[in-house]
Design a protein around this motif. Structure first.
Motif, PDB file in Angstrom:
ATOM      1  N   ASP A 132       0.935  -1.130  -0.063  1.00  0.00           N
ATOM      2  CA  ASP A 132      -0.013  -0.168  -0.006  1.00  0.00           C
ATOM      3  C   ASP A 132       0.827   1.308  -0.019  1.00  0.00           C
ATOM      4  OD1 ASP A 132      -1.733   2.128   0.474  1.00  0.00           O
ATOM      5  OD2 ASP A 132      -2.812   0.939   2.000  1.00  0.00           O
ATOM      6  N   GLU A 133       0.918   1.855  -0.954  1.00  0.00           N
ATOM      7  CA  GLU A 133       1.669   3.327  -1.163  1.00  0.00           C
ATOM      8  C   GLU A 133       1.441   4.149   0.101  1.00  0.00           C
ATOM      9  OE1 GLU A 133       4.126   4.049  -3.438  1.00  0.00           O
ATOM     10  OE2 GLU A 133       3.887   2.062  -4.255  1.00  0.00           O
ATOM     11  N   LYS A 134       0.261   4.283   0.460  1.00  0.00           N
ATOM     12  CA  LYS A 134       0.101   5.429   1.755  1.00  0.00           C
ATOM     13  C   LYS A 134       0.785   4.680   2.994  1.00  0.00           C
ATOM     14  CE  LYS A 134      -4.463   6.729   0.082  1.00  0.00           C
ATOM     15  NZ  LYS A 134      -5.922   6.750   0.346  1.00  0.00           N
ATOM     16  N   LEU A 135       1.008   3.363   2.869  1.00  0.00           N
ATOM     17  CA  LEU A 135       1.861   3.074   4.140  1.00  0.00           C
ATOM     18  C   LEU A 135       3.222   3.173   4.069  1.00  0.00           C
ATOM     19  CD1 LEU A 135      -0.323  -0.060   5.436  1.00  0.00           C
ATOM     20  CD2 LEU A 135      -0.105   2.110   6.508  1.00  0.00           C
ATOM     21  N   LYS A 136       3.552   3.393   2.856  1.00  0.00           N
ATOM     22  CA  LYS A 136       5.175   3.209   2.719  1.00  0.00           C
ATOM     23  C   LYS A 136       5.989   4.283   3.583  1.00  0.00           C
ATOM     24  CE  LYS A 136       5.440   0.837  -1.625  1.00  0.00           C
ATOM     25  NZ  LYS A 136       6.131   0.712  -3.045  1.00  0.00           N
ATOM     26  N   PRO A 137       5.535   5.648   3.743  1.00  0.00           N
ATOM     27  CA  PRO A 137       6.258   6.388   4.509  1.00  0.00           C
ATOM     28  C   PRO A 137       6.260   5.814   5.952  1.00  0.00           C
ATOM     29  CG  PRO A 137       4.959   7.579   3.155  1.00  0.00           C
ATOM     30  CD  PRO A 137       4.517   6.007   2.941  1.00  0.00           C
ATOM     31  N   VAL A 138       5.012   5.304   6.471  1.00  0.00           N
ATOM     32  CA  VAL A 138       4.950   4.946   7.910  1.00  0.00           C
ATOM     33  C   VAL A 138       6.077   3.595   8.226  1.00  0.00           C
ATOM     34  CG1 VAL A 138       3.582   3.939   9.744  1.00  0.00           C
ATOM     35  CG2 VAL A 138       2.562   5.600   8.123  1.00  0.00           C
ATOM     36  N   ALA A 139       5.927   3.007   7.244  1.00  0.00           N
ATOM     37  CA  ALA A 139       6.782   1.503   7.277  1.00  0.00           C
ATOM     38  C   ALA A 139       8.452   2.111   7.122  1.00  0.00           C
ATOM     39  CB  ALA A 139       6.629   0.721   6.039  1.00  0.00           C
ATOM     40  N   HIS A 140       8.578   3.109   6.204  1.00  0.00           N
ATOM     41  CA  HIS A 140      10.197   3.680   6.253  1.00  0.00           C
ATOM     42  C   HIS A 140      10.278   4.115   7.727  1.00  0.00           C
ATOM     43  CE1 HIS A 140      13.873   5.190   4.867  1.00  0.00           C
ATOM     44  NE2 HIS A 140      13.439   6.272   5.295  1.00  0.00           N
ATOM     45  N   GLU A 141       9.590   5.050   8.128  1.00  0.00           N
ATOM     46  CA  GLU A 141       9.873   5.605   9.730  1.00  0.00           C
ATOM     47  C   GLU A 141       9.977   4.485  10.622  1.00  0.00           C
ATOM     48  OE1 GLU A 141       7.812   8.998  12.459  1.00  0.00           O
ATOM     49  OE2 GLU A 141       7.697   9.109  10.404  1.00  0.00           O
ATOM     50  N   CYS A 142       8.944   3.422  10.786  1.00  0.00           N
ATOM     51  CA  CYS A 142       9.255   2.007  11.579  1.00  0.00           C
ATOM     52  C   CYS A 142      10.396   1.533  11.403  1.00  0.00           C
ATOM     53  CB  CYS A 142       8.047   1.288  11.202  1.00  0.00           C
ATOM     54  SG  CYS A 142       6.411   1.787  11.760  1.00  0.00           S
ATOM     55  N   ARG A 143      10.958   1.269  10.199  1.00  0.00           N
ATOM     56  CA  ARG A 143      12.364   0.751  10.105  1.00  0.00           C
ATOM     57  C   ARG A 143      13.452   1.575  10.518  1.00  0.00           C
ATOM     58  NH1 ARG A 143      15.180  -3.570   9.245  1.00  0.00           N
ATOM     59  NH2 ARG A 143      13.404  -4.278   8.205  1.00  0.00           N
ATOM     60  N   LEU A 144      13.197   2.950  10.420  1.00  0.00           N
ATOM     61  CA  LEU A 144      14.352   3.918  11.065  1.00  0.00           C
ATOM     62  C   LEU A 144      14.331   3.697  12.451  1.00  0.00           C
ATOM     63  CD1 LEU A 144      13.822   7.267   9.096  1.00  0.00           C
ATOM     64  CD2 LEU A 144      15.595   5.655   8.816  1.00  0.00           C
ATOM     65  N   MET A 145      13.111   3.576  13.256  1.00  0.00           N
ATOM     66  CA  MET A 145      12.865   3.538  14.536  1.00  0.00           C
ATOM     67  C   MET A 145      13.695   2.261  14.969  1.00  0.00           C
ATOM     68  SD  MET A 145       9.372   4.828  15.402  1.00  0.00           S
ATOM     69  CE  MET A 145       9.461   3.887  16.996  1.00  0.00           C
ATOM     70  N   TYR A 146      13.357   0.942  14.220  1.00  0.00           N
ATOM     71  CA  TYR A 146      13.926  -0.470  14.534  1.00  0.00           C
ATOM     72  C   TYR A 146      15.445  -0.334  14.301  1.00  0.00           C
ATOM     73  CZ  TYR A 146      14.826  -5.417  14.423  1.00  0.00           C
ATOM     74  OH  TYR A 146      15.210  -6.606  14.649  1.00  0.00           O
ATOM     75  N   ASP A 147      16.311   0.243  13.246  1.00  0.00           N
ATOM     76  CA  ASP A 147      17.323   0.147  13.045  1.00  0.00           C
ATOM     77  C   ASP A 147      18.181   1.088  14.125  1.00  0.00           C
ATOM     78  OD1 ASP A 147      17.190  -1.318  11.096  1.00  0.00           O
ATOM     79  OD2 ASP A 147      17.310   0.197   9.300  1.00  0.00           O
ATOM     80  N   THR A 148      17.492   2.348  14.326  1.00  0.00           N
ATOM     81  CA  THR A 148      18.287   3.231  15.500  1.00  0.00           C
ATOM     82  C   THR A 148      18.137   2.527  17.011  1.00  0.00           C
ATOM     83  OG1 THR A 148      17.556   5.191  13.951  1.00  0.00           O
ATOM     84  CG2 THR A 148      18.232   5.666  16.304  1.00  0.00           C
ATOM     85  N   ILE A 149      17.115   2.178  17.204  1.00  0.00           N
ATOM     86  CA  ILE A 149      16.699   1.762  18.714  1.00  0.00           C
ATOM     87  C   ILE A 149      17.178   0.525  18.863  1.00  0.00           C
ATOM     88  CG2 ILE A 149      14.929   1.550  20.668  1.00  0.00           C
ATOM     89  CD1 ILE A 149      13.362   4.056  19.281  1.00  0.00           C
ATOM     90  N   ILE A 150      16.959  -0.539  17.861  1.00  0.00           N
ATOM     91  CA  ILE A 150      17.168  -1.900  18.470  1.00  0.00           C
ATOM     92  C   ILE A 150      18.481  -2.276  17.751  1.00  0.00           C
ATOM     93  CG2 ILE A 150      16.412  -4.198  17.751  1.00  0.00           C
ATOM     94  CD1 ILE A 150      14.405  -2.862  19.694  1.00  0.00           C
ATOM     95  N   CYS A 151      18.733  -1.913  16.639  1.00  0.00           N
ATOM     96  CA  CYS A 151      20.084  -2.209  16.215  1.00  0.00           C
ATOM     97  C   CYS A 151      21.360  -1.431  16.223  1.00  0.00           C
ATOM     98  CB  CYS A 151      19.935  -2.489  14.487  1.00  0.00           C
ATOM     99  SG  CYS A 151      18.738  -3.663  13.979  1.00  0.00           S
ATOM    100  N   LYS A 152      20.873  -0.191  17.101  1.00  0.00           N
ATOM    101  CA  LYS A 152      21.910   0.679  17.392  1.00  0.00           C
ATOM    102  C   LYS A 152      22.609   1.338  16.161  1.00  0.00           C
ATOM    103  CE  LYS A 152      20.798  -0.261  21.733  1.00  0.00           C
ATOM    104  NZ  LYS A 152      19.803   0.713  22.510  1.00  0.00           N
ATOM    105  N   SER A 153      21.859   1.440  14.961  1.00  0.00           N
ATOM    106  CA  SER A 153      22.388   1.987  13.871  1.00  0.00           C
ATOM    107  C   SER A 153      22.901   3.525  13.997  1.00  0.00           C
ATOM    108  CB  SER A 153      21.512   1.958  12.586  1.00  0.00           C
ATOM    109  OG  SER A 153      21.902   2.364  11.540  1.00  0.00           O
ATOM    110  N   THR A 154      23.870   3.758  12.923  1.00  0.00           N
ATOM    111  CA  THR A 154      24.271   5.146  12.819  1.00  0.00           C
ATOM    112  C   THR A 154      24.250   5.515  11.158  1.00  0.00           C
ATOM    113  OG1 THR A 154      26.632   4.607  12.607  1.00  0.00           O
ATOM    114  CG2 THR A 154      25.916   5.068  14.642  1.00  0.00           C
TER     115      THR A 154
END
Length: 210
Positions: A132-154
């Motif tokens: 769903d194209e409308k959900l892609k920005p939300v999915a991207h932000e969730c991916r950023l949260m996961y990578d940042t908080i869980i994976c400790k990404s930089t």
């Protein structure tokens, strides 16, 4: 002729009564919801739960809606134990598509905040699986949260700094918070503190107790 007139009159009268009853219960629902919102805002929890568990509330609102309101109250109170119980219950149910999406996103945010890698990953996979194209920005932000908080990404510092420039105030605050965490992951305390302060000024940022 009179029989037909009487039948029409009775039918019209029944419709008028049904409309009046529907309007009455619609008003009662709005009044109760406003009262529940007020009690929640004032943190009058005993009265809030008593009203939410009342027979009238059960009559006016579906069980899912009442449980969802209770979930929001637990999240507001940071009662993570009870919030988790409700999430685990609701996520097992068969729900309409949009209701499911809303719940999964809310659950993802909760489990990320609890640093629960396994549950966060499962929910992120479901979010990203939606075509769903409308959900892609939300999915991207969730991916950023996961990578940042869980994976400790930089890895997203440049992207986040670029996106902040065009973001509205609310989104900017979220991006600044993630940027603060990524700089924290990098070990840059000065930048971490700078973006954390900026996030606090733009919007409420969850506590860092990761």
């Amino acid at each position: 002729m009179f029989d037909n007139l009487d039948t029409r009159t009775i039918s019209i009268g029944a419709i008028v009564i049904m409309i009046a009853i529907s309007a009455f219960f619609s008003i009662k629902k709005r009044m109760m919801f406003k009262r529940l919102q007020t009690l929640m805002a004032q943190q009058q929890w005993d009265e809030f739960y008593a009203l939410l568990d009342s027979k009238l509330a059960a009559f006016l609102y579906p069980e899912y809606n009442r449980t969802y309101l209770k979930l929001n109250s637990y999240l507001m109170r940071e009662d993570n134990k009870n919030a988790k119980k409700i999430f685990d219950d609701l996520l097992e149910r068969k729900l309409p598509k949009m209701q499911r999406i809303d719940l999964v996103i809310k659950a993802f945010n909760f489990y990320v905040s609890q640093n629960n890698a396994k549950r966060s990953k499962e929910l992120l996979a479901e979010i990203e699986a939606h075509d769903d194209e409308k959900l892609k920005p939300v999915a991207h932000e969730c991916r950023l949260m996961y990578d940042t908080i869980i994976c400790k990404s930089t890895a997203n510092i440049e992207e986040l700094e670029r996106d902040i420039e065009s973001a509205d105030t609310l989104k900017r605050g979220r991006l600044e918070y993630l940027l603060a965490l990524q700089y924290g992951n990098k070990g840059d305390k000065a930048k971490h503190d700078e973006y954390l302060d900026r996030a606090a000024n733009d919007t409420y940022a969850p506590g860092e107790g990761q």
